[in-house]
Scaffold this active site. Structure first.
Site, mmCIF file in Angstrom:
data_model
loop_
_atom_site.group_PDB
_atom_site.id
_atom_site.type_symbol
_atom_site.label_atom_id
_atom_site.label_comp_id
_atom_site.label_asym_id
_atom_site.label_seq_id
_atom_site.Cartn_x
_atom_site.Cartn_y
_atom_site.Cartn_z
ATOM 1 N N MET A 160 0.830 -1.210 0.000
ATOM 2 C CA MET A 160 0.000 0.000 0.000
ATOM 3 C C MET A 160 0.857 1.250 0.000
ATOM 4 S SD MET A 160 -1.374 -0.673 3.878
ATOM 5 C CE MET A 160 -1.436 -2.439 3.605
ATOM 6 N N CYS A 161 0.223 2.388 -0.365
ATOM 7 C CA CYS A 161 0.884 3.688 -0.341
ATOM 8 C C CYS A 161 2.076 3.657 -1.307
ATOM 9 C CB CYS A 161 1.267 4.026 1.106
ATOM 10 S SG CYS A 161 1.877 5.692 1.385
ATOM 11 N N ILE A 162 3.274 3.961 -0.847
ATOM 12 C CA ILE A 162 4.456 3.982 -1.719
ATOM 13 C C ILE A 162 5.101 2.594 -1.849
ATOM 14 C CG2 ILE A 162 6.097 4.585 0.145
ATOM 15 C CD1 ILE A 162 6.179 5.975 -3.475
ATOM 16 N N SER B 244 -3.084 -0.822 -2.817
ATOM 17 C CA SER B 244 -4.074 0.215 -2.481
ATOM 18 C C SER B 244 -3.323 1.518 -2.193
ATOM 19 C CB SER B 244 -4.890 -0.231 -1.251
ATOM 20 O OG SER B 244 -5.901 0.704 -0.953
#
Lengths: 216, 216
Positions: free
Chosen positions: B132-134, B188
């Site tokens: 998720m995220c980076i 995500s």
């Protein structure tokens, strides 16, 4: 939009706010469509390494608390109760170490003056207060003489100390919460059950937050 | 009971794992009835004060990560892929600072050997990986030549760098996730949307975790 003030005491259950309790609170407040602002006092303390339980270097409750709310933190002295509809106090050992000295003194503890003032003000303004894990001892110390009802789960020693303040203790499961409707106090045991599963802690806190926001 | 390995990189989005992303993951895995174990590398780094964004003292990714999982952390070198059914990589700037040097080098980054090995092994064993995220940039760097599909939301610069690895980028809203069924990769965006609300981040992660656990 209802505004909820949240008071943190660091980041991590051994020397600050319990991380799952804080994040569950932020998620639930946000899901309820309410706004929140986190606050923390400026207190220097000796950190506890969470991987070894050994004492570590000096840290500050304000700077560490900022890790739990993406830096959106304000000093406790800027918490003006008239600007908020409710107050929530997550747990973690920081609540019993930095916001009062319950960890060392139990029912004979002294509460940080800014915390005592804040709890008194929200209560006098008839605004709901939520507290979880060990944080209900702060409410017992400040409002015990009003015979408020709180829960910290089923821990015998803490229950006995709480009852010395005049507060009434009610047993509660990890995924549930206790409401004192007369005093607008809502409490949930969370990680007072040390081996609790995260989703059960989150469920109890979600119930607490819904109740607090609805009462606000 | 399905077992999920989770790799952390510190505690706090500016220099470690994003706290809401990690706790949302733990809550969702636990709600799905799966077991988790958190791991982190031992890396010394200069902490970033989350209340001021100023550089602070030296800290260690392993000790800080322990704050997010009540001390139940294991060294990254003890992560044996054959003991787990799936792998999840939460985000936060720590993933791009400590688990690889994407923060400085983009698509020319080098991934920490133990992270590269772990991602390769789960993929070779046909086990699902969530990021998720980076953190999806780690998957792009290691598995990009297989033309995996990932999302980091809609950030143009990061998307361009990701596509240099051979990976395909798909735009995605904060409360949603992208599944590459052929490669068992689920991603995500979470706090790649900097101003995202916590319950929307938690919703996207809950979808990711369900997908990963069901595929495991």
């Amino acid at each position: 939009m209802k505004k909820i003030a949240i008071i943190l005491s660091g980041c991590g259950y051994k020397d600050g706010s319990e991380t799952t309790e804080v994040i569950s609170t932020l998620i639930s407040v946000s899901r309820m469509g309410a706004e929140y602002q986190c606050f923390a006092p400026q207190i220097e303390f000796t950190a506890t390494d969470h991987s070894t339980s050994e004492p570590g270097e000096a840290r500050n409750t304000f700077a560490e608390s900022a890790r739990l709310c993406r830096g959106q933190i304000q000093p406790l002295e800027d918490l003006h109760s008239e600007e908020f509809d409710a107050l929530i106090l997550p747990g973690g050992f920081g609540a019993a170490l930095h916001l009062c000295d319950w960890a060392a003194k139990g029912a004979r503890a002294t509460v940080l003056p800014a915390i005592e003032k804040t709890i008194q003000e929200f209560n006098q303004q008839d605004k709901p207060i939520g507290a979880m894990c060990i944080a209900p001892v702060l409410l017992a110390k400040v409002l015990g003489s009003k015979e408020i009802t709180v829960t910290i789960g089923n821990d015998k020693e803490t229950t006995q100390e709480i009852e010395k303040t005049g507060a009434i203790h009610e047993e509660c499961k990890v995924d549930d919460f206790v409401t004192d409707r007369a005093h607008k106090i809502v409490t949930s045991p969370a990680y007072m059950y040390d081996e609790a599963l995260p989703h059960l802690v989150a469920k109890g806190i979600d119930g607490l937050v819904k109740e607090v926001v609805e009462m606000a």
